[in-house]
Each structure stands twice: as structure tokens, then as C-alpha cells.
Design an enzyme around this catalytic site. Sequence first.
Site, mmCIF file in Angstrom:
data_model
loop_
_atom_site.group_PDB
_atom_site.id
_atom_site.type_symbol
_atom_site.label_atom_id
_atom_site.label_comp_id
_atom_site.label_asym_id
_atom_site.label_seq_id
_atom_site.Cartn_x
_atom_site.Cartn_y
_atom_site.Cartn_z
ATOM 1 N N SER A 55 -10.439 49.819 33.215
ATOM 2 C CA SER A 55 -11.889 49.656 33.129
ATOM 3 C C SER A 55 -12.687 50.837 33.648
ATOM 4 C CB SER A 55 -12.316 48.391 33.870
ATOM 5 O OG SER A 55 -11.902 48.448 35.217
ATOM 6 N N HIS A 66 -10.605 45.311 28.196
ATOM 7 C CA HIS A 66 -11.309 46.431 27.545
ATOM 8 C C HIS A 66 -10.632 46.904 26.256
ATOM 9 C CE1 HIS A 66 -14.173 46.988 30.842
ATOM 10 N NE2 HIS A 66 -13.185 46.517 31.580
ATOM 11 N N LYS A 126 -16.864 41.097 26.554
ATOM 12 C CA LYS A 126 -16.977 42.497 26.131
ATOM 13 C C LYS A 126 -17.019 42.546 24.597
ATOM 14 C CE LYS A 126 -14.834 43.542 30.499
ATOM 15 N NZ LYS A 126 -16.066 43.389 31.265
#
Length: 393
Positions: free
Chosen positions: A185, A213, A244
Amino acid sequence: MGLFDKFQGMAAARSELEALRIDPFGVEIERIISPTEGIIHGRHTILAGTNNYLGLTFNPECIAAAHRALDAEGTGTTGSRMANGSYSGHRRLEEELAAFYGMRDAIVFSTGYQANLGMLAALTGPNDVVLLDADCHASIYDGCRLSGAEVIRFRHNNAADLAKRMRRLGARAADTLILVEGIYSMLGDCAPLKEIVDVKREFGGYLLVDEAHSLGVLGERGRGLVEELGVLADADFIVGTFSKSLGGAGGFCVSDLPALDLVRYSSRPYIFTASPSPATIASTRQALHILADGRELRARLRENFERLHAGLTAMGYTLGASPSPVIAVVFGETITTLKFWHDLLQRGVYVNLMLPPATPNGVSLIRCSVSAAHTPEQIDAVCAAFADLRAVT
Ligand code: PMP
């Protein structure tokens, strides 16, 4: 020592920031305009620090799905998954996630943070050993703490160091849990998953990969680094978040191991908190569908992050890793980084400021996250702001 004495250091640091008239951790987006634009301090601002990798927060189909769920099922579940908080949407999403990865089952948690907490606290206890990459996210560290397991850190992205520590464990290695991320991250670098899988094959143990991610970003169908590197079947547990690339809030774990279902009965972060709202679940289901078919979005995202990476490299900035949607510019002094972050914001560019101890090796970072929804002009505008400030670094 008084109850509030522990805050003194923090209060002093905040006063220093106030004197500089910089407030990096209290940024208010006064109006959100699109996945990549907002109004901050009354100024039109390009958002380049939102983890909105596929730009789906304003996707009309996701919004319509959320509207329908809101109208039909109400604003919230008002309860935990274990009690009244499992609606059919929660269960369907679990089935869809399991099918997406070709695994037996999935569990939906209320956040990605809780997915890690919930999995680690249920899977491991004081008699277990976990081996975790030193750069793992706070939620993984906190999950280990909650579990009470013996924690052994191995050097970041260093499979040889992992092997050394596994070897030392002897027979216990076969029951350890190895914890890594797909894309990390902070610096945006990828785990050497093939080498880590080789270590697991040699010594045994179980592998949990947090793809927070990398979900939607890597792999032909967006299944993350495990898919990109062809090691999906070697991951015993894959953790991800809805916050995300899926543009919502919530988290999950998928696994092919039948024991996953038992986690539900012993995971306090699953049991003792309210489940995601019906609207969140509905938009996430729609977003997952789009993500799986999202080759074009992934291609656009790649063009954007390669453009920003190339631009910043050409200006001579030190970047944390090879191109990925997370592009971290490495700085030395905290105060220089703070001012740089502030100056970017004044030029209408919002990025993340990352300072020690949250960062690896005590570095200060300006962290950009790129979206498929950025236009090439927006990426160029971000580059122009960095170019403007090049002289001060
Ligand atoms: N894992 C990693 C690697 C993360 O970076 C994050 C959030 N930044 C999380 C888990 C937690 O996800 P969420 O914000 O959905 O709680």
C-alpha cells in the site's frame, strides 16, 4: 501518568502544523464532483490519492443498484452477520466472490480492516506462529495482536529471509501462516509471490495474500497478483476490500479450504459488528461484475500510471517502485515533505502524505494513487504541479 499524557507528543506535533497552517490529516473534500475531482479549500482539485483505481464510485450501474437496494431493503441492516445482519445480498456476494476466484467459499466482513482482523484472530491463537512481511498493513499487524499468535517478521519482499525463518521453525513450519500483500500500500511494489510460494512448497504452512491494492488492477480478470503470476491455487486465503477498486466499503476473504466457514463462528470482528448496508452490498456486487469484465479499465489505468511514473521519473524524482497504480515519491525530511504536499494542494492536486512511523524504513512519502478515470490531461496537470515544485526538493 495521567490518562491523556500519552497524547502530549501528538498535541505538540499538531501545534507545529497549526503554526505552519498545514493540516494534512484533516482534509475536507467540500464537494465531490467525480471520481477524480473535488472542491477542497474552495478550489477545484484533481484527486490523485483516493485508491479509486477503476473509478467506479460514480458508475451509473453501481449507483442504480445501490438505489434499488436502498428503496427495497432500507438504509442499514442494524445487526451483525451472525444475528440479523445477513441478507440474501450478503450471501449472494459471498457466492459471487467465491465463483470469481474459483474457490469454495467467501466471507464478507464490514471493512477490509476487519477482514484481516477477523481472519487472523480466528485462524491463529497464542499457540500459533505467523510469519509476516515487515511492510504489511496495520490491519494485518493488528489482527496478529488480536490473535495473540507468536509473530515473526521477515524482511520485506525477501523470500530467502522467509525460508531461513521457516527452516528455524522445524516441524512447526507446517502449521504457520505466511502473511503478504499483493501490491504493497505504501510504496506500490509487488510481492515476489512465486518465490514465496516456493518457500511454502518446501516447508509447508499456509499463505494469506491481502490483495487490497491489486484486486481489479492486476490479472486478466482482475483477480490480483495471484492471477497475474499464475499462483492463485497456491494462496490458501485471499483477503480483499470493497473500498478501493470496487468503490464501496467492506471486506472479504475467499478460500478453498472447508474450514473457512468455521471462521464465522469464532471471529469476533465478524460476530460483534454490524454488516455492510444493503446499498453497499448491491453496488459492490455490480462493481465486481464490471471489474471481472474490466480489461479496458485496467488498460486505461495502466496507461495512466505509466504516464505519471514516466513523467515523475523524467523530472528526477525518486520513486518507491516500478510503475503501479500506487506511485510513491520518496522524500528525506518530514518538514520538506509536508510543505511539498501542501504546495501540491495549493496547485489543485490532492495526494496522500505518508509519514513515519506509518511508512517503511522511516521515509516520508508523497503517495499518489492513479485511477482509470483520470484523463491524460489530469495526469499531465499532476505532472505539471510536480514539475513546478521540482526546485524545492
Ligand atoms: N489491507 C491493506 C493492504 C490496506 O491498504 C487497507 C486499507 N488501506 C486495508 C487492508 C483496509 O481496508 P479498508 O479500508 O477497506 O478497511
